[in-house]
Design a protein around this motif. Structure first.
Motif, PDB file in Angstrom:
ATOM      1  N   LEU A  73       0.203  -5.814  -0.102  1.00  0.00           N
ATOM      2  CA  LEU A  73      -0.893  -4.858  -0.317  1.00  0.00           C
ATOM      3  C   LEU A  73      -1.087  -3.961   0.903  1.00  0.00           C
ATOM      4  O   LEU A  73      -1.263  -2.740   0.782  1.00  0.00           O
ATOM      5  CB  LEU A  73      -2.206  -5.605  -0.606  1.00  0.00           C
ATOM      6  CG  LEU A  73      -2.302  -6.317  -1.956  1.00  0.00           C
ATOM      7  CD1 LEU A  73      -3.470  -7.306  -1.959  1.00  0.00           C
ATOM      8  CD2 LEU A  73      -2.476  -5.303  -3.093  1.00  0.00           C
ATOM      9  N   ALA A  74      -1.049  -4.582   2.089  1.00  0.00           N
ATOM     10  CA  ALA A  74      -1.211  -3.801   3.320  1.00  0.00           C
ATOM     11  C   ALA A  74      -0.101  -2.753   3.415  1.00  0.00           C
ATOM     12  O   ALA A  74      -0.359  -1.579   3.701  1.00  0.00           O
ATOM     13  CB  ALA A  74      -1.193  -4.726   4.535  1.00  0.00           C
ATOM     14  N   ALA A  75       1.132  -3.173   3.141  1.00  0.00           N
ATOM     15  CA  ALA A  75       2.271  -2.264   3.284  1.00  0.00           C
ATOM     16  C   ALA A  75       2.185  -1.085   2.320  1.00  0.00           C
ATOM     17  O   ALA A  75       2.417   0.065   2.704  1.00  0.00           O
ATOM     18  CB  ALA A  75       3.572  -3.024   3.072  1.00  0.00           C
ATOM     19  N   ILE A  76       1.844  -1.349   1.070  1.00  0.00           N
ATOM     20  CA  ILE A  76       1.871  -0.242   0.092  1.00  0.00           C
ATOM     21  C   ILE A  76       0.704   0.725   0.290  1.00  0.00           C
ATOM     22  O   ILE A  76       0.804   1.884  -0.105  1.00  0.00           O
ATOM     23  CB  ILE A  76       1.941  -0.720  -1.387  1.00  0.00           C
ATOM     24  CG1 ILE A  76       0.744  -1.577  -1.778  1.00  0.00           C
ATOM     25  CG2 ILE A  76       3.260  -1.432  -1.645  1.00  0.00           C
ATOM     26  CD1 ILE A  76       0.703  -1.951  -3.253  1.00  0.00           C
ATOM     27  N   GLU A  77      -0.384   0.281   0.926  1.00  0.00           N
ATOM     28  CA  GLU A  77      -1.474   1.222   1.224  1.00  0.00           C
ATOM     29  C   GLU A  77      -1.293   1.850   2.607  1.00  0.00           C
ATOM     30  O   GLU A  77      -2.128   2.640   3.053  1.00  0.00           O
ATOM     31  CB  GLU A  77      -2.849   0.534   1.141  1.00  0.00           C
ATOM     32  CG  GLU A  77      -3.452   0.490  -0.252  1.00  0.00           C
ATOM     33  CD  GLU A  77      -3.813   1.866  -0.816  1.00  0.00           C
ATOM     34  OE1 GLU A  77      -3.710   2.883  -0.104  1.00  0.00           O
ATOM     35  OE2 GLU A  77      -4.193   1.919  -2.002  1.00  0.00           O
ATOM     36  N   THR A 187      -8.550   2.513  -7.169  1.00  0.00           N
ATOM     37  CA  THR A 187      -8.066   1.865  -8.388  1.00  0.00           C
ATOM     38  C   THR A 187      -7.394   2.848  -9.358  1.00  0.00           C
ATOM     39  O   THR A 187      -6.345   2.551  -9.927  1.00  0.00           O
ATOM     40  CB  THR A 187      -9.240   1.175  -9.109  1.00  0.00           C
ATOM     41  OG1 THR A 187      -9.780   0.173  -8.243  1.00  0.00           O
ATOM     42  CG2 THR A 187      -8.808   0.520 -10.419  1.00  0.00           C
ATOM     43  N   PHE A 188      -7.996   4.021  -9.566  1.00  0.00           N
ATOM     44  CA  PHE A 188      -7.475   4.958 -10.570  1.00  0.00           C
ATOM     45  C   PHE A 188      -6.163   5.604 -10.140  1.00  0.00           C
ATOM     46  O   PHE A 188      -5.314   5.881 -10.978  1.00  0.00           O
ATOM     47  CB  PHE A 188      -8.516   6.050 -10.874  1.00  0.00           C
ATOM     48  CG  PHE A 188      -9.367   5.751 -12.067  1.00  0.00           C
ATOM     49  CD1 PHE A 188      -9.839   4.471 -12.293  1.00  0.00           C
ATOM     50  CD2 PHE A 188      -9.698   6.739 -12.980  1.00  0.00           C
ATOM     51  CE1 PHE A 188     -10.619   4.176 -13.394  1.00  0.00           C
ATOM     52  CE2 PHE A 188     -10.479   6.463 -14.092  1.00  0.00           C
ATOM     53  CZ  PHE A 188     -10.940   5.186 -14.296  1.00  0.00           C
ATOM     54  N   GLN A 194      -1.743   8.039  -4.108  1.00  0.00           N
ATOM     55  CA  GLN A 194      -2.723   8.468  -3.096  1.00  0.00           C
ATOM     56  C   GLN A 194      -2.942   7.359  -2.071  1.00  0.00           C
ATOM     57  O   GLN A 194      -3.146   6.215  -2.455  1.00  0.00           O
ATOM     58  CB  GLN A 194      -4.030   8.782  -3.837  1.00  0.00           C
ATOM     59  CG  GLN A 194      -5.259   9.015  -3.009  1.00  0.00           C
ATOM     60  CD  GLN A 194      -6.418   9.415  -3.903  1.00  0.00           C
ATOM     61  OE1 GLN A 194      -6.473  10.535  -4.403  1.00  0.00           O
ATOM     62  NE2 GLN A 194      -7.334   8.500  -4.155  1.00  0.00           N
ATOM     63  N   GLN A 195      -2.918   7.717  -0.780  1.00  0.00           N
ATOM     64  CA  GLN A 195      -3.095   6.711   0.271  1.00  0.00           C
ATOM     65  C   GLN A 195      -4.257   7.085   1.185  1.00  0.00           C
ATOM     66  O   GLN A 195      -4.089   7.770   2.194  1.00  0.00           O
ATOM     67  CB  GLN A 195      -1.787   6.538   1.032  1.00  0.00           C
ATOM     68  CG  GLN A 195      -0.685   6.079   0.074  1.00  0.00           C
ATOM     69  CD  GLN A 195       0.545   5.556   0.756  1.00  0.00           C
ATOM     70  OE1 GLN A 195       0.848   5.931   1.891  1.00  0.00           O
ATOM     71  NE2 GLN A 195       1.270   4.694   0.069  1.00  0.00           N
ATOM     72  N   PRO A 196      -5.456   6.591   0.844  1.00  0.00           N
ATOM     73  CA  PRO A 196      -6.668   7.021   1.543  1.00  0.00           C
ATOM     74  C   PRO A 196      -6.703   6.718   3.051  1.00  0.00           C
ATOM     75  O   PRO A 196      -7.312   7.480   3.810  1.00  0.00           O
ATOM     76  CB  PRO A 196      -7.787   6.264   0.819  1.00  0.00           C
ATOM     77  CG  PRO A 196      -7.236   6.027  -0.550  1.00  0.00           C
ATOM     78  CD  PRO A 196      -5.775   5.765  -0.336  1.00  0.00           C
ATOM     79  N   GLN A 304      -4.105  15.874  -2.201  1.00  0.00           N
ATOM     80  CA  GLN A 304      -4.109  14.485  -1.741  1.00  0.00           C
ATOM     81  C   GLN A 304      -3.419  13.493  -2.685  1.00  0.00           C
ATOM     82  O   GLN A 304      -3.247  12.335  -2.330  1.00  0.00           O
ATOM     83  CB  GLN A 304      -5.535  14.017  -1.429  1.00  0.00           C
ATOM     84  CG  GLN A 304      -6.451  13.906  -2.636  1.00  0.00           C
ATOM     85  CD  GLN A 304      -7.912  13.701  -2.239  1.00  0.00           C
ATOM     86  OE1 GLN A 304      -8.296  13.953  -1.108  1.00  0.00           O
ATOM     87  NE2 GLN A 304      -8.713  13.214  -3.166  1.00  0.00           N
ATOM     88  N   MET A 305      -3.021  13.963  -3.869  1.00  0.00           N
ATOM     89  CA  MET A 305      -2.355  13.063  -4.820  1.00  0.00           C
ATOM     90  C   MET A 305      -0.927  13.543  -5.076  1.00  0.00           C
ATOM     91  O   MET A 305      -0.673  14.744  -5.159  1.00  0.00           O
ATOM     92  CB  MET A 305      -3.114  13.035  -6.158  1.00  0.00           C
ATOM     93  CG  MET A 305      -4.519  12.480  -6.066  1.00  0.00           C
ATOM     94  SD  MET A 305      -5.394  12.546  -7.657  1.00  0.00           S
ATOM     95  CE  MET A 305      -4.672  11.134  -8.504  1.00  0.00           C
TER      96      MET A 305
END
Ligand SMILES: *Cc1c(COP(=O)(O)O)cnc(C)c1O
Length: 390
Positions: A73-77, A187-188, A194-196, A304-305
């Motif tokens: 999870l950390a890596a993909i975000e 989530t959406f 998108q990587q906030p 941003q997307m």
């Protein structure tokens, strides 16, 4: 040891798909298993008191399957620390408790996910927390809603169910100017689109029940951050409050993430074609989709997307009865709550997912219908929508 670290260094891998498939787990040195085993063990043997073999003592604190998911999870975000929770709401609850104290205030979207709103409005207000609502698409309104007591600015983008877009970079600026943290419920969009954290957010939240799990077979939540202290506080709450995913849930979620990139492209392809069709349909008043050039925040979404995802909302001509009829008549689009799975779903937010917002500032239009476009064959999906609209 009380808290496991899930720090990963996947920075040398450029591609999202590669990280999604490999990060968090290396083939087991003993057996060579290429997938993380489901470690169905609540406790771990010690060699002498305090002598842990693999860093695990009790599975509420940490479990190897969950740890693999958390690294992934950390890596993909694109973050340093990932934490898994039993649901998106459990992650929301942990984040609110880690960041807010009695007397504190937060800003939430005026069309937040109904469950997020309900938890804050019905539970956290009882402990002396106050909140204000603002449209995420209006940076000035969010700035104006911040008070000296504000500790958190909560943003969803795209929002559920109205698909409004918040400018994450600008909102991070506003939050940080005021000395508060920005959380983005991603989530959406999913991290593929998108990587906030890269845009300045302090923490990203997921209902992994949706696109990350992707197969409507597991409920879960996640929080990812670069903030070491916040991560330690979240780890304390994982262990201290215990709303953690079990090893099978963690395994299913990780299995889903491996195909996230290909699924999101197909969700986006299918959604674009359905949007085209719905836009010219006489029974549809308007189509809400951030990929449309006529969407009021299209430019921000495009900035941003990567693409615009699989969620579409429509306002149906003829009010709530016509909206409910549309939902009842589709056959491939299953009438059900939730979203983000491979199968197409349709729902009526005012009576289903967002019923708890009735009479509040977050009330949704009665003739709104939300579609979660799956990855089935597009011709079948188009035919289904056509038949249902009559
Ligand atoms: C579903 C959802 C949640 C809550 O997640 P659960 O896994 O159902 O607890 C939070 N935010 C958004 C945007 C959601 O769609």
């Amino acid at each position: 040891m009380s808290e496991q670290r899930s720090r990963v260094d996947a920075s040398s891998w450029q591609g999202f798909g590669t990280k999604a498939i490999h990060a968090g787990y290396e083939p087991d040195p003993l057996t060579g298993a290429v997938n993380v085993p489901i470690y169905a063990s609540s406790t771990f043997a010690q060699d002498g008191v305090g002598g842990m073999r693999g860093g695990f003592e009790y599975a509420r604190t940490g479990n190897p399957t969950r740890q693999a998911l958390e690294g992934n999870l950390a890596a993909i975000e694109g973050g340093s620390y990932g934490r898994g929770f039993a649901s998106g709401m459990a992650a929301t609850d942990a984040l609110l408790r880690a960041t807010l104290r009695p007397g504190d205030h937060l800003v939430i979207p005026n069309d937040a996910y109904g469950g997020t709103f309900r938890l804050i409005d019905k539970v956290f207000t009882q402990w002396g927390i106050t909140y204000s609502v603002a449209a995420v698409s209006d940076v000035d309104a969010v700035r104006a809603a911040i008070t000296p007591a504000t500790k958190l600015v909560w943003v969803e983008t795209p929002t559920n169910p109205l698909l409004n877009i918040g400018d994450i970079e600008a909102l991070a600026g506003v939050a940080h100017e005021a000395g508060t943290k920005l959380v983005v419920d991603n989530t959406f969009a999913s991290p593929y689109l998108q990587q906030p954290l890269r845009l300045g957010a302090d923490v990203v939240l997921h209902s992994t029940t949706k696109y990350l799990g992707g197969h409507s077979d597991v409920v879960g939540g996640a929080l990812v951050t670069d903030d070491e202290q916040l991560d330690a506080d979240l780890a304390f709450l994982q262990n201290g409050a215990g709303a953690v995913p079990g090893p099978f849930d963690a395994y299913l979620t990780m299995r889903g993430i491996k195909t996230l990139a290909v699924r999101m492209d197909r969700h986006s392809d299918n959604a674009e074609k359905i949007v085209d069709y719905l836009q010219s349909h006489p029974k549809i008043e308007s189509v809400l989709y951030p990929g449309l050039e006529t969407h009021p925040n299209h430019a921000v979404a495009a900035k941003q997307m990567k693409r615009f995802g699989g969620m579409i909302s429509v306002l149906v001509a003829g009010g709530a009865p016509a909206a409910q009829e549309f939902c009842a008549k589709t056959e491939i689009f299953t009438l059900a709550e939730s979203l983000g799975g491979i199968e197409s779903l349709i729902e009526h937010p005012a009576a289903m997912t967002h019923a708890s917002t009735a009479g509040s500032l977050l009330e949704v239009p009665p003739h709104l219908v939300r579609l979660s476009v799956g990855i089935e064959d597009i011709d079948d999906l188009l035919g289904d929508v056509e038949n249902a609209l009559g």
